[in-house]
Enzyme design. Structure first.
Site, PDB file in Angstrom:
ATOM      1  N   LYS A 181       0.830  -1.205   0.000  1.00 20.56           N
ATOM      2  CA  LYS A 181       0.000   0.000   0.000  1.00 20.56           C
ATOM      3  C   LYS A 181       0.872   1.266   0.000  1.00 20.56           C
ATOM      4  O   LYS A 181       2.097   1.194   0.191  1.00 20.56           O
ATOM      5  CB  LYS A 181      -0.930  -0.063   1.219  1.00 20.56           C
ATOM      6  CG  LYS A 181      -1.899  -1.262   1.171  1.00 20.56           C
ATOM      7  CD  LYS A 181      -2.826  -1.271   2.390  1.00 20.56           C
ATOM      8  CE  LYS A 181      -3.800  -2.431   2.347  1.00 20.56           C
ATOM      9  NZ  LYS A 181      -4.743  -2.416   3.496  1.00 20.56           N
ATOM     10  N   TYR A 194     -12.646  -3.148  -3.230  1.00 18.31           N
ATOM     11  CA  TYR A 194     -13.231  -3.185  -1.881  1.00 18.31           C
ATOM     12  C   TYR A 194     -14.757  -3.138  -1.940  1.00 18.31           C
ATOM     13  O   TYR A 194     -15.390  -2.463  -1.118  1.00 18.31           O
ATOM     14  CB  TYR A 194     -12.698  -2.021  -1.047  1.00 18.31           C
ATOM     15  CG  TYR A 194     -11.296  -2.219  -0.488  1.00 18.31           C
ATOM     16  CD1 TYR A 194     -10.958  -3.377   0.225  1.00 18.31           C
ATOM     17  CD2 TYR A 194     -10.323  -1.240  -0.634  1.00 18.31           C
ATOM     18  CE1 TYR A 194      -9.676  -3.549   0.739  1.00 18.31           C
ATOM     19  CE2 TYR A 194      -9.036  -1.414  -0.111  1.00 18.31           C
ATOM     20  CZ  TYR A 194      -8.725  -2.564   0.575  1.00 18.31           C
ATOM     21  OH  TYR A 194      -7.469  -2.743   1.104  1.00 18.31           O
ATOM     22  N   ARG A 216       2.869  -6.496   9.261  1.00 15.41           N
ATOM     23  CA  ARG A 216       2.190  -5.399   9.960  1.00 15.41           C
ATOM     24  C   ARG A 216       2.732  -5.227  11.381  1.00 15.41           C
ATOM     25  O   ARG A 216       2.831  -4.114  11.879  1.00 15.41           O
ATOM     26  CB  ARG A 216       0.690  -5.653   9.963  1.00 15.41           C
ATOM     27  CG  ARG A 216       0.065  -5.479   8.578  1.00 15.41           C
ATOM     28  CD  ARG A 216      -1.305  -6.119   8.481  1.00 15.41           C
ATOM     29  NE  ARG A 216      -2.022  -5.746   7.262  1.00 15.41           N
ATOM     30  CZ  ARG A 216      -3.189  -6.262   6.911  1.00 15.41           C
ATOM     31  NH1 ARG A 216      -3.773  -7.177   7.677  1.00 15.41           N
ATOM     32  NH2 ARG A 216      -3.779  -5.882   5.792  1.00 15.41           N
ATOM     33  N   ASN A 265      -1.732  -0.116   7.110  1.00 14.24           N
ATOM     34  CA  ASN A 265      -1.173  -1.420   7.488  1.00 14.24           C
ATOM     35  C   ASN A 265      -0.330  -2.098   6.398  1.00 14.24           C
ATOM     36  O   ASN A 265      -0.252  -3.320   6.335  1.00 14.24           O
ATOM     37  CB  ASN A 265      -2.299  -2.334   7.982  1.00 14.24           C
ATOM     38  CG  ASN A 265      -3.406  -2.502   6.962  1.00 14.24           C
ATOM     39  OD1 ASN A 265      -3.262  -2.080   5.813  1.00 14.24           O
ATOM     40  ND2 ASN A 265      -4.493  -3.133   7.364  1.00 14.24           N
ATOM     41  N   HIS A 315      -1.822  -5.707   1.570  1.00 12.87           N
ATOM     42  CA  HIS A 315      -3.099  -6.404   1.377  1.00 12.87           C
ATOM     43  C   HIS A 315      -2.799  -7.812   0.878  1.00 12.87           C
ATOM     44  O   HIS A 315      -1.795  -8.033   0.199  1.00 12.87           O
ATOM     45  CB  HIS A 315      -3.947  -5.683   0.314  1.00 12.87           C
ATOM     46  CG  HIS A 315      -5.087  -6.516  -0.204  1.00 12.87           C
ATOM     47  ND1 HIS A 315      -6.261  -6.682   0.486  1.00 12.87           N
ATOM     48  CD2 HIS A 315      -5.191  -7.286  -1.327  1.00 12.87           C
ATOM     49  CE1 HIS A 315      -7.060  -7.500  -0.198  1.00 12.87           C
ATOM     50  NE2 HIS A 315      -6.435  -7.879  -1.300  1.00 12.87           N
ATOM     51  N   GLU A 334      -9.647 -10.914  -7.553  1.00  8.06           N
ATOM     52  CA  GLU A 334      -8.721  -9.784  -7.488  1.00  8.06           C
ATOM     53  C   GLU A 334      -7.639  -9.874  -8.569  1.00  8.06           C
ATOM     54  O   GLU A 334      -7.261  -8.867  -9.167  1.00  8.06           O
ATOM     55  CB  GLU A 334      -8.109  -9.703  -6.083  1.00  8.06           C
ATOM     56  CG  GLU A 334      -9.159  -9.304  -5.039  1.00  8.06           C
ATOM     57  CD  GLU A 334      -8.689  -9.415  -3.590  1.00  8.06           C
ATOM     58  OE1 GLU A 334      -7.492  -9.682  -3.354  1.00  8.06           O
ATOM     59  OE2 GLU A 334      -9.538  -9.239  -2.691  1.00  8.06           O
TER      60      GLU A 334
HETATM   61  P1  TYD Z   1     -10.280  -6.033   5.702  1.00  4.08           P
HETATM   62  O1  TYD Z   1     -10.434  -6.642   4.346  1.00  4.08           O
HETATM   63  O2  TYD Z   1     -11.340  -6.282   6.736  1.00  4.08           O
HETATM   64  O3  TYD Z   1      -8.865  -6.399   6.372  1.00  4.08           O
HETATM   65  P2  TYD Z   1      -7.530  -7.031   5.738  1.00  4.08           P
HETATM   66  O4  TYD Z   1      -6.826  -5.911   5.007  1.00  4.08           O
HETATM   67  O5  TYD Z   1      -6.732  -7.497   6.932  1.00  4.08           O
HETATM   68  O6  TYD Z   1      -7.962  -8.145   4.832  1.00  4.08           O
HETATM   69  O7  TYD Z   1     -10.210  -4.441   5.534  1.00  4.08           O
HETATM   70  C1  TYD Z   1      -9.579  -3.880   4.417  1.00  4.08           C
HETATM   71  C2  TYD Z   1      -8.868  -2.630   4.846  1.00  4.08           C
HETATM   72  O8  TYD Z   1      -9.786  -1.674   5.341  1.00  4.08           O
HETATM   73  C3  TYD Z   1      -7.892  -2.845   5.995  1.00  4.08           C
HETATM   74  O9  TYD Z   1      -6.641  -3.322   5.556  1.00  4.08           O
HETATM   75  C4  TYD Z   1      -7.820  -1.472   6.597  1.00  4.08           C
HETATM   76  C5  TYD Z   1      -9.202  -0.900   6.359  1.00  4.08           C
HETATM   77  N1  TYD Z   1     -10.046  -0.960   7.562  1.00  4.08           N
HETATM   78  C6  TYD Z   1     -10.198   0.183   8.330  1.00  4.08           C
HETATM   79  O10 TYD Z   1      -9.630   1.245   7.996  1.00  4.08           O
HETATM   80  N2  TYD Z   1     -10.962   0.131   9.462  1.00  4.08           N
HETATM   81  C7  TYD Z   1     -11.593  -1.028   9.858  1.00  4.08           C
HETATM   82  O11 TYD Z   1     -12.300  -1.014  10.907  1.00  4.08           O
HETATM   83  C8  TYD Z   1     -11.418  -2.205   9.079  1.00  4.08           C
HETATM   84  C9  TYD Z   1     -12.077  -3.497   9.471  1.00  4.08           C
HETATM   85  C10 TYD Z   1     -10.646  -2.120   7.938  1.00  4.08           C
END
Ligand code: TYD
Length: 136
Positions: free
Chosen positions: A9, A49, A102, A116, A119, A130
């Site tokens: 990211k 998303y 992370r 973070n 992805h 994807e």
């Molecule tokens: P998600 O797909 O739930 O997590 P991951 O990336 O671990 O698969 O969420 C996608 C992204 O959305 C996540 O990396 C960061 C953002 N996000 C937030 O900003 N706040 C939140 O409460 C959640 C659940 C996700």
């Protein structure tokens, strides 16, 4: 052989962590099948998303993910979808264990936003969707 889709990211690119992330992939032994730097459009993000566009935090995701270029790629290897998710660590960096990407490279932010670094697809269906979305 299983494949997964990943993103480094904008915070990962900005902080010069591309090499650190790719090194972990290579040391772990997964094959880097595709790798490309891209600017992300709002339209692409909405499709990627699709499950999150109605969430209250989605505008934050949009400004974060369009704040600079990303690196996208495809990894190949046995059980790579699950393994890459384990290598990434928990979604919220404050929950991510040391040893994960992370957990080693990110920390919680004061304003509650989540930056973070990486992805990774969360299932075989997501990986196929994807990879097709970003590379076809
Ligand atoms: P998600 O797909 O739930 O997590 P991951 O990336 O671990 O698969 O969420 C996608 C992204 O959305 C996540 O990396 C960061 C953002 N996000 C937030 O900003 N706040 C939140 O409460 C959640 C659940 C996700």
């Amino acid at each position: 052989m299983e494949k997964t889709f990943f993103i480094i990211k904008p915070d990962g690119v900005r902080r010069s962590l591309i090499g650190h992330v790719i090194a972990r992939v290579e040391i772990r032994g997964f094959t880097l099948e595709k790798l490309e730097m891209r600017d992300v459009s709002r339209e692409m993000l909405d499709r990627h998303y699709a499950d999150l566009v109605d969430k209250p935090f989605y505008p934050e995701i949009v400004s974060y993910m369009t704040s600079g270029p990303v690196v996208i790629g495809v990894l190949k290897g046995s059980d790579v979808i699950h393994s890459w998710r384990k290598m990434m660590g928990a979604t919220n960096p404050s929950d991510a264990l040391p040893g994960t990407i992370r957990g080693d490279f990110a920390h919680a932010s004061d304003d509650g936003s989540v930056e973070n670094i990486v992805h990774g697809s969360d299932s075989t269906e997501s990986a196929a969707r994807e990879i097709a979305l970003w590379f076809d």
